[in-house]
Motif scaffolding. Structure first.
Motif, PDB file in Angstrom:
ATOM      1  N   GLN A 192       3.974  10.203  -0.249  1.00 14.67           N
ATOM      2  CA  GLN A 192       3.498  10.943  -1.414  1.00 14.67           C
ATOM      3  C   GLN A 192       4.315  10.483  -2.606  1.00 14.67           C
ATOM      4  N   ILE A 193       3.644   9.916  -3.588  1.00 13.53           N
ATOM      5  CA  ILE A 193       4.306   9.369  -4.766  1.00 13.53           C
ATOM      6  C   ILE A 193       3.985  10.272  -5.947  1.00 13.53           C
ATOM      7  N   SER A 194       5.017  10.752  -6.616  1.00 15.73           N
ATOM      8  CA  SER A 194       4.836  11.646  -7.754  1.00 15.73           C
ATOM      9  C   SER A 194       5.500  11.045  -8.978  1.00 15.73           C
ATOM     10  N   THR A 195       4.861  11.215 -10.115  1.00 15.02           N
ATOM     11  CA  THR A 195       5.383  10.715 -11.389  1.00 15.02           C
ATOM     12  C   THR A 195       5.291  11.812 -12.436  1.00 15.02           C
TER      13      THR A 195
ATOM     14  N   LEU B 174      -2.661   0.485  -8.188  1.00 15.27           N
ATOM     15  CA  LEU B 174      -2.780   0.393  -6.736  1.00 15.27           C
ATOM     16  C   LEU B 174      -1.383   0.351  -6.125  1.00 15.27           C
ATOM     17  N   VAL B 175      -1.271   0.869  -4.900  1.00 15.40           N
ATOM     18  CA  VAL B 175       0.014   0.892  -4.195  1.00 15.40           C
ATOM     19  C   VAL B 175      -0.101  -0.021  -2.980  1.00 15.40           C
ATOM     20  N   TYR B 176       0.822  -0.975  -2.888  1.00 17.14           N
ATOM     21  CA  TYR B 176       0.867  -1.911  -1.765  1.00 17.14           C
ATOM     22  C   TYR B 176       2.159  -1.712  -0.990  1.00 17.14           C
TER      23      TYR B 176
ATOM     24  N   ALA C 187       0.671  -8.458   2.173  1.00 16.69           N
ATOM     25  CA  ALA C 187       0.853  -7.106   1.651  1.00 16.69           C
ATOM     26  C   ALA C 187      -0.311  -6.234   2.113  1.00 16.69           C
ATOM     27  N   VAL C 188      -0.016  -4.952   2.354  1.00 15.23           N
ATOM     28  CA  VAL C 188      -1.019  -4.010   2.856  1.00 15.23           C
ATOM     29  C   VAL C 188      -1.350  -3.025   1.734  1.00 15.23           C
ATOM     30  N   LEU C 189      -2.627  -2.935   1.398  1.00 15.15           N
ATOM     31  CA  LEU C 189      -3.064  -1.986   0.377  1.00 15.15           C
ATOM     32  C   LEU C 189      -3.055  -0.581   0.967  1.00 15.15           C
ATOM     33  N   LEU C 190      -2.275   0.311   0.365  1.00 15.52           N
ATOM     34  CA  LEU C 190      -2.220   1.695   0.828  1.00 15.52           C
ATOM     35  C   LEU C 190      -3.279   2.554   0.157  1.00 15.52           C
ATOM     36  N   GLY C 191      -3.630   2.222  -1.070  1.00 12.74           N
ATOM     37  CA  GLY C 191      -4.677   2.958  -1.758  1.00 12.74           C
ATOM     38  C   GLY C 191      -4.434   3.025  -3.249  1.00 12.74           C
ATOM     39  N   ALA C 192      -5.335   3.717  -3.921  1.00 10.42           N
ATOM     40  CA  ALA C 192      -5.204   3.929  -5.356  1.00 10.42           C
ATOM     41  C   ALA C 192      -4.135   4.976  -5.621  1.00 10.42           C
ATOM     42  N   PHE C 193      -3.385   4.773  -6.678  1.00 11.42           N
ATOM     43  CA  PHE C 193      -2.301   5.683  -7.015  1.00 11.42           C
ATOM     44  C   PHE C 193      -2.854   6.936  -7.689  1.00 11.42           C
TER      45      PHE C 193
ATOM     46  N   LEU D  79       3.785  -1.380  -7.049  1.00  8.40           N
ATOM     47  CA  LEU D  79       2.784  -0.771  -7.924  1.00  8.40           C
ATOM     48  C   LEU D  79       2.132  -1.887  -8.724  1.00  8.40           C
ATOM     49  N   TYR D  80       0.821  -2.016  -8.561  1.00  8.38           N
ATOM     50  CA  TYR D  80       0.080  -3.124  -9.175  1.00  8.38           C
ATOM     51  C   TYR D  80      -1.029  -2.558 -10.057  1.00  8.38           C
ATOM     52  N   SER D  81      -1.087  -3.022 -11.298  1.00 12.45           N
ATOM     53  CA  SER D  81      -2.140  -2.590 -12.216  1.00 12.45           C
ATOM     54  C   SER D  81      -3.325  -3.533 -12.089  1.00 12.45           C
ATOM     55  N   LEU D  82      -4.423  -3.004 -11.590  1.00 10.75           N
ATOM     56  CA  LEU D  82      -5.623  -3.813 -11.417  1.00 10.75           C
ATOM     57  C   LEU D  82      -6.241  -4.165 -12.764  1.00 10.75           C
TER      58      LEU D  82
END
Length: 159
Positions: A83-86, A96-98, A114-120, A141-144
């Motif tokens: 669980q990522i919180s900002t 996206l979170v990898y 790298a494994v894509l975990l899902g959208a942030f 953290l990757y900005s699509l």
């Protein structure tokens, strides 16, 4: 010659004034309803509840104020999630979170392993694949939208 044309136009416009609203109402009434579908998320993955907290860290990312929490499944299985919180002022487009394995090197692009975990989404658990359990790695953290890596975390383990 003008008087007969005026009479004809008056009759035609009177007929149009009556028939056009009737035709419009009939057309609206005869429309087919807009098809609706169930949300795709509900069909693809059943909702899992993660309740037990493994660890809670806010020191993984250096440039971004991000808090990462490891969650375990309530049924005491091997399923886990991150669980990522900002903060509310953290705004990045299409993030996206990898998961990047420890042996992989991060350069300008996301590596193939790298494994894509899902959208942030802040505060929403990202289920981890069972194959990653206990393996060290880092989060990316990757900005699509911008096609750039925003931040890579320090090494961590999912234990």
């Amino acid at each position: 010659m003008i008087l007969p044309l005026r009479r004809r136009h008056r009759r035609v416009f009177a007929a149009i004034g009556i028939l056009l609203p009737v035709a419009f109402v009939a057309g609206v009434a005869a429309r087919k309803p807009i098809p609706t579908t169930a949300p795709l998320e509900a069909l693809l993955s059943p909702r899992q509840t993660f309740s037990q907290s493994g660890w809670n860290r806010s020191d993984l990312f250096t440039n971004v104020a991000v808090r990462v929490q490891l969650l375990h499944d309530a049924a005491n299985t091997n399923r886990s999630a991150l669980q990522i919180s900002t903060p509310k002022d953290f705004v990045k487009a299409d993030l996206l979170v990898y998961w990047l394995p420890a042996e992989s090197m991060l350069k300008d692009n996301i590596p193939d392993d790298a494994v894509l975990l899902g959208a942030f989404v802040s505060g929403q658990p990202l289920p981890m694949p069972p194959t990653l359990a206990g393996k060290p790695g880092s989060l990316v953290l990757y900005s699509l939208a911008d096609h750039e890596i925003i931040e890579a975390s320090k090494q961590l383990s999912l234990k």
